[in-house]
Design a protein around this motif. Structure first.
Motif, PDB file in Angstrom:
ATOM      1  N   TRP A   1       0.833  -1.204   0.000  1.00 33.94           N
ATOM      2  CA  TRP A   1       0.000   0.000   0.000  1.00 33.94           C
ATOM      3  C   TRP A   1       0.867   1.253   0.000  1.00 33.94           C
ATOM      4  CZ3 TRP A   1      -0.707   4.175   3.244  1.00 33.94           C
ATOM      5  CH2 TRP A   1      -1.815   4.985   2.946  1.00 33.94           C
ATOM      6  N   LYS A   2       1.891   1.280   0.835  1.00 35.54           N
ATOM      7  CA  LYS A   2       2.778   2.453   0.908  1.00 35.54           C
ATOM      8  C   LYS A   2       3.466   2.704  -0.434  1.00 35.54           C
ATOM      9  CE  LYS A   2       3.601   2.391   5.844  1.00 35.54           C
ATOM     10  NZ  LYS A   2       4.514   2.037   6.930  1.00 35.54           N
ATOM     11  N   ARG A   3       3.913   1.653  -1.090  1.00 34.74           N
ATOM     12  CA  ARG A   3       4.582   1.823  -2.395  1.00 34.74           C
ATOM     13  C   ARG A   3       3.590   2.327  -3.436  1.00 34.74           C
ATOM     14  NH1 ARG A   3       7.851   4.060  -5.425  1.00 34.74           N
ATOM     15  NH2 ARG A   3       8.353   2.977  -7.350  1.00 34.74           N
ATOM     16  N   ARG A   4       2.401   1.781  -3.457  1.00 32.13           N
ATOM     17  CA  ARG A   4       1.384   2.255  -4.402  1.00 32.13           C
ATOM     18  C   ARG A   4       1.055   3.724  -4.142  1.00 32.13           C
ATOM     19  NH1 ARG A   4      -1.952  -1.649  -7.064  1.00 32.13           N
ATOM     20  NH2 ARG A   4      -1.300  -3.764  -6.621  1.00 32.13           N
ATOM     21  N   LYS A   5       0.968   4.104  -2.897  1.00 29.02           N
ATOM     22  CA  LYS A   5       0.685   5.500  -2.538  1.00 29.02           C
ATOM     23  C   LYS A   5       1.794   6.418  -3.054  1.00 29.02           C
ATOM     24  CE  LYS A   5      -0.591   8.432   1.337  1.00 29.02           C
ATOM     25  NZ  LYS A   5       0.362   9.268   2.005  1.00 29.02           N
ATOM     26  N   GLU A   6       3.040   6.000  -2.908  1.00 29.97           N
ATOM     27  CA  GLU A   6       4.171   6.792  -3.426  1.00 29.97           C
ATOM     28  C   GLU A   6       4.046   6.999  -4.933  1.00 29.97           C
ATOM     29  OE1 GLU A   6       7.630   4.531  -2.405  1.00 29.97           O
ATOM     30  OE2 GLU A   6       7.538   5.087  -0.272  1.00 29.97           O
TER      31      GLU A   6
ATOM     32  N   LYS B   1      -9.498   5.771   3.321  1.00 29.44           N
ATOM     33  CA  LYS B   1      -8.148   5.312   2.967  1.00 29.44           C
ATOM     34  C   LYS B   1      -8.246   4.580   1.627  1.00 29.44           C
ATOM     35  CE  LYS B   1      -4.283   2.482   4.524  1.00 29.44           C
ATOM     36  NZ  LYS B   1      -3.759   1.615   5.584  1.00 29.44           N
ATOM     37  N   PRO B   2      -7.784   5.227   0.558  1.00 28.74           N
ATOM     38  CA  PRO B   2      -7.872   4.573  -0.757  1.00 28.74           C
ATOM     39  C   PRO B   2      -7.014   3.307  -0.802  1.00 28.74           C
ATOM     40  CG  PRO B   2      -7.163   6.876  -0.940  1.00 28.74           C
ATOM     41  CD  PRO B   2      -7.158   6.525   0.501  1.00 28.74           C
ATOM     42  N   ALA B   3      -7.430   2.356  -1.581  1.00 34.73           N
ATOM     43  CA  ALA B   3      -6.665   1.127  -1.752  1.00 34.73           C
ATOM     44  C   ALA B   3      -5.497   1.332  -2.717  1.00 34.73           C
ATOM     45  CB  ALA B   3      -7.565   0.014  -2.276  1.00 34.73           C
ATOM     46  N   TYR B   4      -5.580   2.356  -3.553  1.00 36.57           N
ATOM     47  CA  TYR B   4      -4.589   2.580  -4.609  1.00 36.57           C
ATOM     48  C   TYR B   4      -4.429   1.322  -5.452  1.00 36.57           C
ATOM     49  CZ  TYR B   4      -3.560   6.752  -1.893  1.00 36.57           C
ATOM     50  OH  TYR B   4      -3.664   7.933  -1.216  1.00 36.57           O
ATOM     51  N   HIS B   5      -5.553   0.752  -5.797  1.00 30.05           N
ATOM     52  CA  HIS B   5      -5.574  -0.455  -6.624  1.00 30.05           C
ATOM     53  C   HIS B   5      -5.355  -0.112  -8.095  1.00 30.05           C
ATOM     54  CE1 HIS B   5      -6.779  -4.229  -8.361  1.00 30.05           C
ATOM     55  NE2 HIS B   5      -7.828  -3.686  -8.937  1.00 30.05           N
TER      56      HIS B   5
ATOM     57  N   GLY C   1      -4.762  -0.231 -19.159  1.00 33.88           N
ATOM     58  CA  GLY C   1      -6.012  -0.961 -19.226  1.00 33.88           C
ATOM     59  C   GLY C   1      -7.209  -0.039 -19.242  1.00 33.88           C
ATOM     60  N   ILE C   2      -8.338  -0.631 -19.537  1.00 31.96           N
ATOM     61  CA  ILE C   2      -9.622   0.064 -19.459  1.00 31.96           C
ATOM     62  C   ILE C   2     -10.460  -0.763 -18.499  1.00 31.96           C
ATOM     63  CG2 ILE C   2     -11.680   0.778 -20.717  1.00 31.96           C
ATOM     64  CD1 ILE C   2      -9.891   0.874 -23.234  1.00 31.96           C
ATOM     65  N   HIS C   3     -10.832  -0.169 -17.385  1.00 34.80           N
ATOM     66  CA  HIS C   3     -11.533  -0.920 -16.354  1.00 34.80           C
ATOM     67  C   HIS C   3     -12.976  -0.487 -16.158  1.00 34.80           C
ATOM     68  CE1 HIS C   3      -7.327  -1.835 -15.336  1.00 34.80           C
ATOM     69  NE2 HIS C   3      -7.862  -2.995 -15.005  1.00 34.80           N
ATOM     70  N   PHE C   4     -13.526   0.218 -17.110  1.00 38.92           N
ATOM     71  CA  PHE C   4     -14.903   0.661 -16.950  1.00 38.92           C
ATOM     72  C   PHE C   4     -15.547   0.790 -18.309  1.00 38.92           C
ATOM     73  CE2 PHE C   4     -17.844   4.323 -17.103  1.00 38.92           C
ATOM     74  CZ  PHE C   4     -18.859   3.815 -16.315  1.00 38.92           C
ATOM     75  N   ARG C   5     -16.655   0.129 -18.489  1.00 37.13           N
ATOM     76  CA  ARG C   5     -17.497   0.316 -19.666  1.00 37.13           C
ATOM     77  C   ARG C   5     -18.894   0.595 -19.151  1.00 37.13           C
ATOM     78  NH1 ARG C   5     -17.426  -4.553 -23.072  1.00 37.13           N
ATOM     79  NH2 ARG C   5     -18.662  -3.299 -24.461  1.00 37.13           N
TER      80      ARG C   5
ATOM     81  N   PRO D   1      -0.261   1.939 -15.257  1.00 35.94           N
ATOM     82  CA  PRO D   1       0.353   0.910 -14.409  1.00 35.94           C
ATOM     83  C   PRO D   1       0.516   1.382 -12.964  1.00 35.94           C
ATOM     84  CG  PRO D   1       1.555   1.121 -16.475  1.00 35.94           C
ATOM     85  CD  PRO D   1       0.557   2.249 -16.429  1.00 35.94           C
ATOM     86  N   LEU D   2       0.185   0.505 -12.043  1.00 33.66           N
ATOM     87  CA  LEU D   2       0.312   0.799 -10.611  1.00 33.66           C
ATOM     88  C   LEU D   2       0.451  -0.527  -9.881  1.00 33.66           C
ATOM     89  CD1 LEU D   2       0.228   2.761  -8.208  1.00 33.66           C
ATOM     90  CD2 LEU D   2      -2.261   2.555  -8.255  1.00 33.66           C
TER      91      LEU D   2
END
Length: 157
Positions: free
Chosen positions: A30-35, A60-64, A94-98, A131-132
């Motif tokens: 989580w910390k790395r994704r937040k960075e 608290k966002p997941a930063y997924h 990617g595209i994650h929403f239609r 990318p994340l």
């Protein structure tokens, strides 16, 4: 495409075992994704053709995912052209929403058609996920930033 309503809950034992081990690393990930999100936000905050998603201080966002909305009205290309150009720079996106009116099930069952949900359709035609992931190096992050900027600047009107 969503053809039928339902859920997909099929996890098998090996996946569960891996998941349990990953839980030990969740805070570090989580910390790395937040960075990375902070780096992206700083890099893209001045890009007029990008709308960044905001988060609330109460959560608290997941930063997924790192999702951006491309303001294609400011560009000489649509989202798919932008996506292809970024991928040509070696960046996986990617595209994650239609939107619902794009799925056969909802069209057939409820009669949705183009124009039924204009705000959702606007976003659906313009979102990309960059990318994340925790293993991204600083070089990886910088490559994403440079590729996105290069493509956007090429297509500005």
């Amino acid at each position: 495409d969503i053809l039928y309503p339902g859920y997909k809950y099929n996890m098998f034992d090996l996946q569960a075992a891996i998941g349990i081990c990953q839980l030990e690393k969740i805070e570090k990930f989580w910390k790395r994704r937040k960075e990375i999100v902070e780096q992206y936000n700083q890099a893209f905050s001045e890009e007029p053709a990008l709308k960044l998603l905001s988060t609330s201080k109460e959560n608290k966002p997941a930063y997924h995912l790192y999702v951006v909305v491309i303001k294609t009205e400011m560009l000489k290309a649509d989202r798919d052209q932008i996506m292809n150009a970024i991928q040509a720079e070696g960046i996986g996106i990617g595209i994650h929403f239609r939107s619902i009116p794009q799925h056969p099930y909802y069209i057939k069952k409820y009669g949705y058609k183009k124009g039924s949900l204009p705000n959702a359709e606007y976003v659906s035609e313009r979102v990309l996920s960059l990318p994340l992931y925790p293993a991204m190096t600083e070089k990886d992050v910088e490559s994403v930033i440079q590729a996105v900027r290069k493509v956007l600047h090429f297509y500005y009107k």
